[in-house]
Design a protein around this motif. Structure first.
Motif, PDB file in Angstrom:
ATOM      1  N   UNK A  49      35.977 -82.689  37.820  1.00  0.00           N
ATOM      2  CA  UNK A  49      35.890 -81.388  38.474  1.00  0.00           C
ATOM      3  C   UNK A  49      34.451 -80.909  38.414  1.00  0.00           C
ATOM      4  N   UNK A  50      34.084 -80.027  39.328  1.00  0.00           N
ATOM      5  CA  UNK A  50      32.734 -79.478  39.342  1.00  0.00           C
ATOM      6  C   UNK A  50      32.506 -78.657  38.085  1.00  0.00           C
ATOM      7  N   UNK A  51      31.440 -79.018  37.346  1.00  0.00           N
ATOM      8  CA  UNK A  51      31.142 -78.339  36.084  1.00  0.00           C
ATOM      9  C   UNK A  51      29.946 -77.404  36.212  1.00  0.00           C
ATOM     10  N   UNK A  52      29.032 -77.730  37.118  1.00  0.00           N
ATOM     11  CA  UNK A  52      27.846 -76.895  37.332  1.00  0.00           C
ATOM     12  C   UNK A  52      27.279 -77.203  38.707  1.00  0.00           C
ATOM     13  N   UNK A  53      26.716 -76.182  39.340  1.00  0.00           N
ATOM     14  CA  UNK A  53      26.058 -76.339  40.637  1.00  0.00           C
ATOM     15  C   UNK A  53      24.649 -75.774  40.518  1.00  0.00           C
ATOM     16  N   UNK A  54      23.662 -76.590  40.870  1.00  0.00           N
ATOM     17  CA  UNK A  54      22.267 -76.165  40.837  1.00  0.00           C
ATOM     18  C   UNK A  54      21.762 -76.029  42.276  1.00  0.00           C
ATOM     19  N   UNK A  55      21.248 -74.857  42.607  1.00  0.00           N
ATOM     20  CA  UNK A  55      20.674 -74.629  43.934  1.00  0.00           C
ATOM     21  C   UNK A  55      19.216 -75.074  43.862  1.00  0.00           C
ATOM     22  N   UNK A  56      19.049 -76.377  44.069  1.00  0.00           N
ATOM     23  CA  UNK A  56      17.806 -77.039  43.694  1.00  0.00           C
ATOM     24  C   UNK A  56      16.707 -76.943  44.747  1.00  0.00           C
ATOM     25  N   UNK A  57      17.005 -76.427  45.940  1.00  0.00           N
ATOM     26  CA  UNK A  57      15.991 -76.391  46.981  1.00  0.00           C
ATOM     27  C   UNK A  57      16.427 -75.447  48.086  1.00  0.00           C
ATOM     28  N   UNK A  58      15.501 -75.143  48.978  1.00  0.00           N
ATOM     29  CA  UNK A  58      15.836 -74.447  50.212  1.00  0.00           C
ATOM     30  C   UNK A  58      16.070 -75.439  51.340  1.00  0.00           C
ATOM     31  N   UNK A  59      15.819 -76.744  51.068  1.00  0.00           N
ATOM     32  CA  UNK A  59      16.009 -77.797  52.065  1.00  0.00           C
ATOM     33  C   UNK A  59      16.883 -78.891  51.453  1.00  0.00           C
ATOM     34  N   UNK A  60      16.925 -80.054  52.088  1.00  0.00           N
ATOM     35  CA  UNK A  60      17.768 -81.131  51.598  1.00  0.00           C
ATOM     36  C   UNK A  60      17.354 -81.546  50.186  1.00  0.00           C
ATOM     37  N   UNK A  91      18.351 -78.313  32.447  1.00  0.00           N
ATOM     38  CA  UNK A  91      19.134 -78.653  31.260  1.00  0.00           C
ATOM     39  C   UNK A  91      20.619 -78.533  31.580  1.00  0.00           C
ATOM     40  N   UNK A  92      21.417 -79.469  31.055  1.00  0.00           N
ATOM     41  CA  UNK A  92      22.866 -79.392  31.227  1.00  0.00           C
ATOM     42  C   UNK A  92      23.528 -78.517  30.172  1.00  0.00           C
ATOM     43  N   UNK A  93      22.775 -78.097  29.185  1.00  0.00           N
ATOM     44  CA  UNK A  93      23.283 -77.148  28.184  1.00  0.00           C
ATOM     45  C   UNK A  93      22.112 -76.469  27.481  1.00  0.00           C
ATOM     46  N   UNK A  94      21.963 -75.176  27.668  1.00  0.00           N
ATOM     47  CA  UNK A  94      22.766 -74.317  28.554  1.00  0.00           C
ATOM     48  C   UNK A  94      22.354 -74.511  30.008  1.00  0.00           C
ATOM     49  N   UNK A  95      23.289 -74.254  30.940  1.00  0.00           N
ATOM     50  CA  UNK A  95      22.976 -74.394  32.353  1.00  0.00           C
ATOM     51  C   UNK A  95      22.535 -73.055  32.931  1.00  0.00           C
ATOM     52  N   UNK A  96      21.537 -73.118  33.774  1.00  0.00           N
ATOM     53  CA  UNK A  96      21.074 -71.938  34.510  1.00  0.00           C
ATOM     54  C   UNK A  96      20.476 -72.424  35.817  1.00  0.00           C
ATOM     55  N   UNK A  97      20.406 -71.538  36.794  1.00  0.00           N
ATOM     56  CA  UNK A  97      19.976 -71.984  38.115  1.00  0.00           C
ATOM     57  C   UNK A  97      18.466 -72.151  38.223  1.00  0.00           C
ATOM     58  N   UNK A  98      17.720 -71.565  37.300  1.00  0.00           N
ATOM     59  CA  UNK A  98      16.275 -71.767  37.291  1.00  0.00           C
ATOM     60  C   UNK A  98      15.944 -73.052  36.542  1.00  0.00           C
ATOM     61  N   UNK A  99      15.082 -73.905  37.108  1.00  0.00           N
ATOM     62  CA  UNK A  99      14.764 -75.165  36.426  1.00  0.00           C
ATOM     63  C   UNK A  99      13.987 -74.946  35.135  1.00  0.00           C
ATOM     64  N   UNK A 100      14.194 -75.840  34.191  1.00  0.00           N
ATOM     65  CA  UNK A 100      13.417 -75.814  32.954  1.00  0.00           C
ATOM     66  C   UNK A 100      11.995 -76.288  33.210  1.00  0.00           C
ATOM     67  N   UNK A 101      11.877 -77.233  34.157  1.00  0.00           N
ATOM     68  CA  UNK A 101      10.559 -77.764  34.515  1.00  0.00           C
ATOM     69  C   UNK A 101      10.526 -77.999  36.023  1.00  0.00           C
ATOM     70  N   UNK A 102       9.364 -77.787  36.629  1.00  0.00           N
ATOM     71  CA  UNK A 102       9.124 -78.121  38.028  1.00  0.00           C
ATOM     72  C   UNK A 102       7.886 -79.005  38.093  1.00  0.00           C
ATOM     73  N   UNK A 103       8.057 -80.195  38.696  1.00  0.00           N
ATOM     74  CA  UNK A 103       6.980 -81.176  38.769  1.00  0.00           C
ATOM     75  C   UNK A 103       6.434 -81.193  40.189  1.00  0.00           C
ATOM     76  N   UNK A 104       5.165 -80.823  40.330  1.00  0.00           N
ATOM     77  CA  UNK A 104       4.538 -80.717  41.633  1.00  0.00           C
ATOM     78  C   UNK A 104       3.464 -81.792  41.811  1.00  0.00           C
ATOM     79  N   UNK A 105       3.292 -82.226  43.034  1.00  0.00           N
ATOM     80  CA  UNK A 105       2.272 -83.224  43.325  1.00  0.00           C
ATOM     81  C   UNK A 105       2.584 -84.008  44.577  1.00  0.00           C
TER      82      UNK A 105
END
Length: 441
Positions: A49-60, A91-105
């Motif tokens: 079953x769905x345990x968590x949903x992350x809104x990871x982007x505004x695109x695909x 992080x899968x525990x605790x879960x939140x919609x804001x990322x713990x890290x964002x890797x840019x480049x």
């Protein structure tokens, strides 16, 4: 024992483009609906079953991977890559919609993500580079391909394989190229390591098995359209998924089983540690197939699934308008209907039939479209194609006797558009020709 349906996981609202199956009780999926979903089952007797949903982007969201647990994340991390070139780590525990890290480049779509036991992340992109990230910081780049990279795998912490639209595969020692594998004649889309042998690669509808020393060991054929992803079973046997709506299991150099799907494309495939196969497809669905009878779905569910994927009447058959009163069999189904003297093409979007165009030619001459002229030459089709929202449509000429990929690339190059749109154009051609290139017209 053959593979049969074990479970069907629904919740995404668009195509499922990437999967990771790190444990027998956790599946990660990424979708064109801009989310990544964690599917979990509390015990082997329970359902996923769905345990968590992350809104990871505004695109695909086109890639996903799993990082093992740490003291900061006792259940590990979900890593996502999106169409903007952004990598997010949650992080899968605790879960939140804001990322713990964002890797840019990366400057374009991140289409491949892998992780290593030491916790490193390896990404590849349509910007023609791969990147190795340690402690969530860039360690080094892999530069050397002449076109978009489509996949990357880690042999160990310092050795990697990459594949590209330049039709090659490269072996890397950190950021140095050690060997280039050539021989494919199309975009190389996916790689999979095969223990004690080497690795497998796929391009167009062909799979090749190589030694790391550069020897071509086997060539596997059987898919009837593009292969999108490869995976390896615990036994060392290969699994592939593709645009011919199938997942295929390969044993001893031959196709041992074909698992058809009620979808246009099976974009992605992954393997649970117990050997179950997980697929993600264009009908927004994640499915699990098992060779263990104890994990099969109830008999009536398997029967309904097998009915849904049973051979159907040819999509080239022209129906009456009354056929639009009946629901489609699956999302993405196309149907031709006769409206007066015009043959219309309709598309089932999951709830209603949408008209997507009219077929060239009359009802009395539906075998081959009447020629259209573009720049002084005759073509079977000349379409108006809108590549970007708000931009004027461009002319796409096409003959049903030619390879859709060749026509798509020619169109993009002539229009001075990025080759990253090639899959979109190919999909447009398939939908608007009703697969005439495959049916011998």
């Amino acid at each position: 024992m053959p593979y049969k349906l074990s479970a069907t996981l629904t919740g995404h609202t668009s195509d499922v483009r990437a999967l990771s199956a790190p444990t027998n009780d956790v599946i990660l999926s990424a979708s064109r609906d801009s989310t990544a979903v964690v599917w979990r089952r509390p015990s082997t007797a329970s359902k996923f079953a769905s345990d968590a949903v992350f809104h990871a982007s505004t695109r695909y969201v086109n890639s996903v991977a799993y990082l093992p647990p740490t003291s900061d994340a006792p259940k590990g991390y979900v890593v996502t890559g999106d169409q903007n070139g952004v990598i997010n780590v949650y992080s899968l525990e605790p879960t939140k919609d804001d990322p713990d890290y964002t890797l840019l480049g990366h400057t374009n779509n991140v289409c491949g993500l892998r992780t290593t036991p030491a916790g490193n992340i390896i990404s590849c992109s349509w910007d023609s580079t791969a990147r190795v990230w340690k402690n969530f910081n860039l360690a080094y780049e892999l530069n050397g391909h002449e076109n978009s990279m489509w996949d990357v795998v880690a042999i160990n912490e310092d050795e990697f394989l990459t594949c590209s639209a330049d039709k090659t595969i490269k072996l890397w020692q950190q950021h140095k190229i050690m060997r280039t594998f050539s021989g494919h004649d199309a975009v190389v889309r996916s790689l999979a390591l095969i223990p004690d042998i080497g690795f497998a690669s796929c391009a167009a509808n062909e799979i090749r098995v190589w030694s790391l020393g550069g020897d071509l060991l086997h060539t596997l054929t059987g898919h009837t359209s593009y292969i999108y992803q490869l995976a390896v079973l615990p036994s060392g046997d290969l699994v592939s998924s593709g645009e011919d709506r199938s997942v295929r299991v390969w044993k001893d150099g031959k196709c041992a089983q074909v698992l058809f799907h009620p979808a246009v494309s099976v974009w992605t495939v992954s393997i649970l540690p117990n050997g179950d196969i997980v697929s993600g497809s264009s009908d927004k669905t994640v499915r699990i197939f098992s060779a263990s009878e104890g994990r099969w779905a109830p008999a009536e569910e398997i029967e309904a699934y097998e009915d849904a994927v049973a051979p159907q009447p040819s999509p080239n058959a022209v129906q009456t308008m009354e056929a639009l009163n009946k629901p489609g069999r699956q999302d993405g189904q196309t149907m031709q209907v006769l409206n007066g003297n015009v043959i219309e093409v309709h598309y089932w979007d999951g709830s209603v039939w949408e008209k997507i165009g009219e077929r060239i030619g009359s009802a009395s001459d539906s075998k081959k479209p009447k020629p259209k002229t573009f720049e002084g030459k005759e073509y079977d089709y000349v379409w108006d194609v809108a590549i970007e929202d708000g931009e004027p449509a461009l002319k796409l000429p096409y003959n049903i006797s030619e390879d859709p990929a060749t026509a798509a690339r020619r169109f993009l190059e002539r229009s001075k558009l990025p080759l990253r749109h090639v899959d979109t154009v190919i999909e447009f051609i398939h939908q608007n020709t009703m697969a005439q290139t495959l049916s011998g017209y």
